[in-house]
Design a protein around this motif. Structure first.
Motif, mmCIF file in Angstrom:
data_model
loop_
_atom_site.group_PDB
_atom_site.id
_atom_site.type_symbol
_atom_site.label_atom_id
_atom_site.label_comp_id
_atom_site.label_asym_id
_atom_site.label_seq_id
_atom_site.Cartn_x
_atom_site.Cartn_y
_atom_site.Cartn_z
ATOM 1 N N LEU A 31 24.274 -16.631 -16.177
ATOM 2 C CA LEU A 31 24.853 -17.433 -17.102
ATOM 3 C C LEU A 31 25.943 -18.320 -16.324
ATOM 4 N N GLY A 78 27.373 -15.360 -23.068
ATOM 5 C CA GLY A 78 28.174 -14.593 -21.856
ATOM 6 C C GLY A 78 29.302 -13.599 -22.795
ATOM 7 N N ALA A 111 31.462 -17.490 -17.458
ATOM 8 C CA ALA A 111 30.398 -17.131 -18.329
ATOM 9 C C ALA A 111 30.587 -16.725 -19.665
#
Length: 194
Positions: A79, A159, A168
């Motif tokens: 991410l 995230g 993230a």
């Protein structure tokens, strides 16, 4: 007299392949470029003639294709690797506190005035922007910026659900709430059954 426009045509032909963006690499519409730098303000007529165009990075083109595409996996490292190129293309996200300068408004006003004067050199500017495709390109750039923002928000939401750390996940610094970290287990109140 017939050759008076020749230097302008040579300049336009030389710049025809040029693409523009902000000094920090962030994608900008023509309106943003005119307000933020002197170069952007002075080059406003070239943008109106569609000689200078904003290049849209691949990461934003991919976001336009499907902003909600599932990433290959939702590990935090993946991410982060997906959010960072979006941050580079779009600039700081809404969750990051902005450093403001005292003269920011006055600079934007001054650059806007310069852009207005240089743009006024083109008669029927609105029609010229339509005919040259500059207006359509700016709409395309704005759509790419919007799709990139949606993609970044989607990835940050994933995230946060995984307990990743910024970038993230949203930083929550502006809201004054702590950042959720991995291993966080929310405690939900349980209903007592009679």
């Amino acid at each position: 007299m017939r050759y008076a426009a020749l230097p302008a045509l040579i300049l336009a032909a030389g710049l025809a392949g040029c693409v523009t963006g902000s000094p920090d690499g962030r994608v900008q519409t023509s309106t943003e470029a005119k307000r933020e730098t002197m170069t952007g303000a002075v080059s406003a007529p070239l943008r109106d003639l569609n000689v200078l165009r904003t290049k849209i990075p691949d990461v934003l083109l991919q976001a336009m294709a499907d902003p909600y595409a599932r990433p290959p996996n939702t590990r935090c490292n993946t991410l982060i690797a997906l959010v960072q190129p979006l941050d580079e293309a779009l600039g700081a996200d809404l969750d990051v506190p902005q450093t403001t300068e005292d003269d920011l408004l006055s600079r934007e006003t001054a650059y806007g005035a310069v852009a207005s004067v240089t743009s006024d050199a083109i008669p029927f500017r609105g029609w010229v922007r339509k005919l040259t495709g500059a207006e359509r390109h700016d709409e395309y750039v704005q759509a790419a910026i919007t799709a990139g923002g949606v993609r970044r928000a989607y990835l940050k939401g994933l995230g946060e659900s995984k307990g990743c750390k910024p970038p993230a996940t949203p930083s929550h610094v502006k809201a004054g709430t702590p950042v959720v970290t991995q291993g966080f287990k929310p405690k939900f109140p349980t209903r007592k059954t009679p």
